[in-house]
Design a protein around this motif. Structure first.
Motif, PDB file in Angstrom:
ATOM      1  N   HIS A 107      -2.753  11.043   0.293  1.00  7.07           N
ATOM      2  CA  HIS A 107      -2.019   9.799   0.514  1.00  7.07           C
ATOM      3  C   HIS A 107      -2.976   8.738   1.046  1.00  7.07           C
ATOM      4  O   HIS A 107      -2.957   8.394   2.223  1.00  7.07           O
ATOM      5  CB  HIS A 107      -0.868  10.037   1.487  1.00  7.07           C
ATOM      6  N   SER A 108      -3.803   8.216   0.175  1.00  4.18           N
ATOM      7  CA  SER A 108      -4.805   7.246   0.601  1.00  4.18           C
ATOM      8  C   SER A 108      -4.166   5.900   0.962  1.00  4.18           C
ATOM      9  O   SER A 108      -4.673   5.189   1.830  1.00  4.18           O
ATOM     10  CB  SER A 108      -5.858   7.046  -0.485  1.00  4.18           C
ATOM     11  N   GLY A 109      -3.055   5.552   0.345  1.00 10.14           N
ATOM     12  CA  GLY A 109      -2.374   4.295   0.680  1.00 10.14           C
ATOM     13  C   GLY A 109      -1.823   4.314   2.090  1.00 10.14           C
ATOM     14  O   GLY A 109      -1.887   3.323   2.815  1.00 10.14           O
ATOM     15  N   GLN A 110      -1.290   5.447   2.504  1.00 11.03           N
ATOM     16  CA  GLN A 110      -0.764   5.557   3.855  1.00 11.03           C
ATOM     17  C   GLN A 110      -1.885   5.591   4.884  1.00 11.03           C
ATOM     18  O   GLN A 110      -1.752   5.043   5.981  1.00 11.03           O
ATOM     19  CB  GLN A 110       0.119   6.792   3.965  1.00 11.03           C
ATOM     20  N   LEU A 143       0.820  -1.207   0.000  1.00 12.38           N
ATOM     21  CA  LEU A 143       0.000   0.000   0.000  1.00 12.38           C
ATOM     22  C   LEU A 143       0.857   1.260   0.000  1.00 12.38           C
ATOM     23  O   LEU A 143       0.608   2.195  -0.769  1.00 12.38           O
ATOM     24  CB  LEU A 143      -0.925   0.007   1.216  1.00 12.38           C
ATOM     25  N   VAL A 144       1.873   1.295   0.838  1.00 13.53           N
ATOM     26  CA  VAL A 144       2.734   2.478   0.910  1.00 13.53           C
ATOM     27  C   VAL A 144       3.554   2.629  -0.373  1.00 13.53           C
ATOM     28  O   VAL A 144       3.704   3.743  -0.893  1.00 13.53           O
ATOM     29  CB  VAL A 144       3.646   2.411   2.155  1.00 13.53           C
ATOM     30  N   SER A 179       1.576   8.832  -6.255  1.00 18.42           N
ATOM     31  CA  SER A 179       1.630  10.261  -5.951  1.00 18.42           C
ATOM     32  C   SER A 179       2.702  10.960  -6.782  1.00 18.42           C
ATOM     33  O   SER A 179       2.560  12.133  -7.108  1.00 18.42           O
ATOM     34  CB  SER A 179       1.872  10.483  -4.464  1.00 18.42           C
ATOM     35  N   THR A 203      -2.984   2.110   5.293  1.00 19.51           N
ATOM     36  CA  THR A 203      -1.987   1.382   6.076  1.00 19.51           C
ATOM     37  C   THR A 203      -2.189   1.602   7.566  1.00 19.51           C
ATOM     38  O   THR A 203      -2.115   0.658   8.355  1.00 19.51           O
ATOM     39  CB  THR A 203      -0.574   1.805   5.650  1.00 19.51           C
ATOM     40  N   ASP A 232       1.307   3.868  -3.084  1.00 14.67           N
ATOM     41  CA  ASP A 232       0.897   5.236  -2.797  1.00 14.67           C
ATOM     42  C   ASP A 232       1.990   6.223  -3.208  1.00 14.67           C
ATOM     43  O   ASP A 232       1.710   7.256  -3.827  1.00 14.67           O
ATOM     44  CB  ASP A 232       0.571   5.387  -1.317  1.00 14.67           C
TER      45      ASP A 232
END
Length: 129
Positions: free
Chosen positions: A61-64, A45-46, A53, A67, A49
């Motif tokens: 930062h939707s992945g962070q 995910l990070v 980005s 997470t 992201d």
């Protein structure tokens, strides 16, 4: 850094966790393997992201954020999972998953027949009544 490096590391971590879930018999080691799989997902995910980005120049930062949510869920899962494992270990005396499954199916005496387990349960119910 290329996206392939964290993706390959994440895949290796996930496969290691999957092997641990499928091959281990101890419930605590299975929970640790599930945590390893969740951490592999967090790494993915990070990494994606950061990669997205850079490509889209967006600041969201939707992945962070996902997470952090996954870490919170994993903490709750390990707390509840360990409580269940400890309660089962106190009652049954083991945390071996195969033994627990056999005891739940009524094959604790080694005969393997469900009819004898049902008859034994009926006899216990009559004795207590």
């Amino acid at each position: 850094m290329h996206l392939a490096y964290p993706a390959v590391l994440s895949a290796l971590l996930f496969c290691t966790g999957l092997y641990g879930v499928l091959a281990r018999r101890n419930a605590i080691l299975v929970l640790m393997s599930v945590e390893l799989m969740l951490n592999a997902v967090n790494l993915n995910l990070v990494a994606f992201d950061v990669w997205l980005s850079k490509a889209a120049r967006e600041t969201l930062h939707s992945g962070q954020a996902l997470t952090l949510f996954t870490i919170a869920i994993a903490a709750a899962e390990i707390g509840i999972g360990l409580a269940i494992v400890l309660a089962v270990h106190r009652n049954r005396g083991t945390s071996d998953i195969d033994r627990l499954r056999d005891a739940a199916e009524g094959r604790d005496d080694g005969t393997g027949s469900d009819a004898s387990a049902t008859a034994t349960a009926a006899e216990k119910a009559e004795a207590t009544a």
